[in-house]
Design a protein around this motif. Structure first.
Motif, PDB file in Angstrom:
ATOM      1  N   ILE A  79      -2.871   2.578   6.590  1.00  0.00           N
ATOM      2  CA  ILE A  79      -1.809   3.461   6.278  1.00  0.00           C
ATOM      3  C   ILE A  79      -1.202   3.932   7.711  1.00  0.00           C
ATOM      4  O   ILE A  79      -0.166   3.875   7.941  1.00  0.00           O
ATOM      5  N   HIS A  80      -2.048   4.147   8.466  1.00  0.00           N
ATOM      6  CA  HIS A  80      -1.724   4.847   9.821  1.00  0.00           C
ATOM      7  C   HIS A  80      -1.046   3.721  10.599  1.00  0.00           C
ATOM      8  O   HIS A  80      -0.106   3.738  11.288  1.00  0.00           O
ATOM      9  N   LYS A  81      -1.642   2.145  10.308  1.00  0.00           N
ATOM     10  CA  LYS A  81      -1.131   1.130  11.221  1.00  0.00           C
ATOM     11  C   LYS A  81       0.339   0.709  10.887  1.00  0.00           C
ATOM     12  O   LYS A  81       1.154   0.644  11.497  1.00  0.00           O
ATOM     13  N   ASN A  85       3.834   0.835  12.518  1.00  0.00           N
ATOM     14  CA  ASN A  85       4.903  -0.165  12.609  1.00  0.00           C
ATOM     15  C   ASN A  85       6.394   0.110  11.958  1.00  0.00           C
ATOM     16  O   ASN A  85       7.313   0.057  12.721  1.00  0.00           O
ATOM     17  N   VAL A  86       6.420   0.863  10.914  1.00  0.00           N
ATOM     18  CA  VAL A  86       7.626   1.421  10.401  1.00  0.00           C
ATOM     19  C   VAL A  86       8.359   2.474  11.421  1.00  0.00           C
ATOM     20  O   VAL A  86       9.527   2.450  11.381  1.00  0.00           O
ATOM     21  N   ARG A  87       7.545   3.393  11.981  1.00  0.00           N
ATOM     22  CA  ARG A  87       8.077   4.364  12.891  1.00  0.00           C
ATOM     23  C   ARG A  87       8.587   3.675  14.023  1.00  0.00           C
ATOM     24  O   ARG A  87       9.845   4.151  14.410  1.00  0.00           O
ATOM     25  N   LYS A 355       5.288  -4.805   2.745  1.00  0.00           N
ATOM     26  CA  LYS A 355       4.003  -3.977   2.823  1.00  0.00           C
ATOM     27  C   LYS A 355       3.574  -3.384   4.319  1.00  0.00           C
ATOM     28  O   LYS A 355       3.170  -2.537   4.222  1.00  0.00           O
ATOM     29  N   CYS A 356       4.323  -4.252   5.372  1.00  0.00           N
ATOM     30  CA  CYS A 356       3.653  -3.888   6.498  1.00  0.00           C
ATOM     31  C   CYS A 356       4.192  -4.093   7.881  1.00  0.00           C
ATOM     32  O   CYS A 356       3.750  -3.482   9.025  1.00  0.00           O
ATOM     33  N   ILE A 357       5.361  -4.971   7.968  1.00  0.00           N
ATOM     34  CA  ILE A 357       5.695  -5.582   9.305  1.00  0.00           C
ATOM     35  C   ILE A 357       6.568  -4.288   9.983  1.00  0.00           C
ATOM     36  O   ILE A 357       6.473  -4.230  11.153  1.00  0.00           O
ATOM     37  N   GLY A 358       7.097  -3.419   9.209  1.00  0.00           N
ATOM     38  CA  GLY A 358       8.032  -2.389  10.012  1.00  0.00           C
ATOM     39  C   GLY A 358       9.246  -2.080   9.378  1.00  0.00           C
ATOM     40  O   GLY A 358      10.061  -1.110   9.661  1.00  0.00           O
TER      41      GLY A 358
END
Length: 447
Positions: A79-81, A85-87, A355-358
């Motif tokens: 979640i933090h990782k 990325n999103v941030r 899901k994850c790239i940002g």
């Protein structure tokens, strides 16, 4: 040449047939009841639809911490990782939006500011799956935009608090977390109740009832967009790996039974092999019931003459997700304009965006990419303007221009506001100003 469709969906109408339930009427009734009865109506509908009626829908700080403590440490790390990325991407978007001020001419200053919305609601769906990623996309993006207060709702799943989703909501920066789902959650945030504050803007995906609620409540509040079933469209040339094509089509088809999964290619060989791999992969996919239904009813495969035709046809679809599996994937950036998000090359699958790239995964569907983009920092900002005229000469000149422009439209009151400045600052004469007004204007302090 016209595309040759090797497969068309069995559900001919876009995104399904006529609903078997009156979604619009049901939603209208729920919203009306919550406007009238507040918390008691919210509880009534939560019991009815989710069989959920806790002492408080809002989680206390201690409940949040206790809930997070049950989540696997690897999930928390991930979640933090993902949120990092999103941030990072959202902050880059925010940094690109500049306040500015310009002196149009001596003594005439105009400017604009990007002010964050003060109170935002985020809806995190959770009917079939605990959608942690939607917490990152809605809550965290609002916080990066500078929104001081974010209220977040997510439904229970089978009567249980979705612990990992709560963790994602908390770490994204939610100021209040409610275990509350569906229309009752959206309506509570939009109209306000005794315990749920009214928001100014609401973001987040949801089922057809949630989408309809957002549609009906728009105007009372702002919304991000109206989203339908998830969509994927793959543009592939003869170099594409059919196994990758098939895998990626099914990756989105599992979202639900009405997900369009489209392949457009200049290669009949790639098309046929991809279709064969879909049929081979489906039986061993744990979500085959959903993915298989989507593929059967909404899957399409079109063979075109060349890649220019492929890009042109893809633009007509204006799909939510467009994946480019070609030798020169960046060519699509020049050839296409209508998409929610585009994924370039075999190394970049749509699932990364989900899901994850940002980048944000709340995107337009149902051809809405023709006229709108997806959720981003800018949606949480209000770009407002300001004006200041500090020169008497400039104000008089604007007054004369305003008078002429307003009278061309028969707005005499507007014209007189301009006349008064021209009279006060440069002694222009107007018949409508009586002697007392003239004296008052002359005795008033000058700029």
């Amino acid at each position: 040449m016209a595309p040759n469709y090797l497969k068309t969906g069995e559900a001919k109408a876009s995104h399904g047939t006529v609903p078997t339930v009156d979604v619009e009427g049901i939603v209208k009734g729920v919203i009306a009841d919550i406007r009238s009865d507040g918390d008691s109506a919210v509880r009534r509908y939560s019991e009815k639809f989710d069989k959920w009626s806790p002492e408080n829908f809002k989680l206390s700080k201690q409940q949040i911490q206790d809930t997070i403590a049950t989540v696997d440490k690897q999930i928390i790390t991930d979640i933090h990782k993902v949120q990092a990325n999103v941030r990072k991407f959202a902050q880059a978007q925010r940094d690109s939006l500049k306040d500015f001020e310009i002196e149009m001419e001596p003594g005439v200053v105009l400017g604009h500011r990007n002010n964050p919305i003060e109170k935002v609601g985020a809806y995190i769906p959770g009917g079939r799956y605990p959608l942690l990623a939607s917490a990152h996309m809605t809550i965290l993006t609002a916080k990066v935009a500078g929104c001081p207060h974010v209220i977040a709702c997510t439904p229970p799943i089978n009567g249980i608090i979705p612990n990992a989703t709560v963790a994602a909501m908390h770490y994204a920066g939610a100021d209040e977390i409610y275990i509350l789902g569906g229309v009752q959650a959206v309506a509570a945030m939009a109209v306000g109740t005794e315990t749920v504050p009214k928001v100014g803007f609401l973001a987040g995906p949801g089922n057809p009832f949630v989408a309809e609620a957002k549609k009906q409540l728009f105007g009372d509040i702002g919304i991000d967009l109206l989203a339908g079933a998830t969509e994927i469209l793959i543009v592939a040339d003869e170099s594409a790996d059919p196994y990758v094509v098939a895998t990626d089509l099914l990756s989105q088809a599992e979202h639900g039974p009405d997900t369009p999964a489209i392949l457009i290619t200049n290669s009949e060989d790639v098309a046929k092999k991809s279709m064969a791999f879909v049929e081979e992969l489906l039986p061993n996919l744990p979500t085959n019931a959903l993915a298989g239904t989507s593929w059967k009813d909404y899957g399409e495969v079109a063979v075109v003459g060349d890649m220019d035709e492929a890009y042109a046809l893809a633009d007509e679809y204006a799909s939510e997700h467009v994946q480019i599996l070609t030798r020169e994937p960046r060519e699509a950036l020049e050839k296409m304009t209508n998409y929610g998000a585009i994924f370039l090359g075999e190394g970049t699958c749509v699932s990364y965006g989900d899901k994850c790239i940002g980048t944000n995964h709340v995107l337009p569907t149902r051809k809405n990419a023709i006229h709108t983009g997806g959720l981003w920092v800018g949606k949480y900002l209000r770009t407002v303007t300001y004006q200041e005229v500090t020169s008497q000469k400039a104000s008089a000149e604007l007054g004369r221009l305003c008078g002429r422009a307003a009278r061309a439209e028969f707005f005499e009151g507007h014209a007189r506001s301009g006349d008064l400045r021209a009279h006060k600052y440069e002694n222009d004469s107007y018949d409508w100003i009586d002697p007392l007004q003239v004296a008052a204007a002359e005795s008033s302090p000058k700029m």
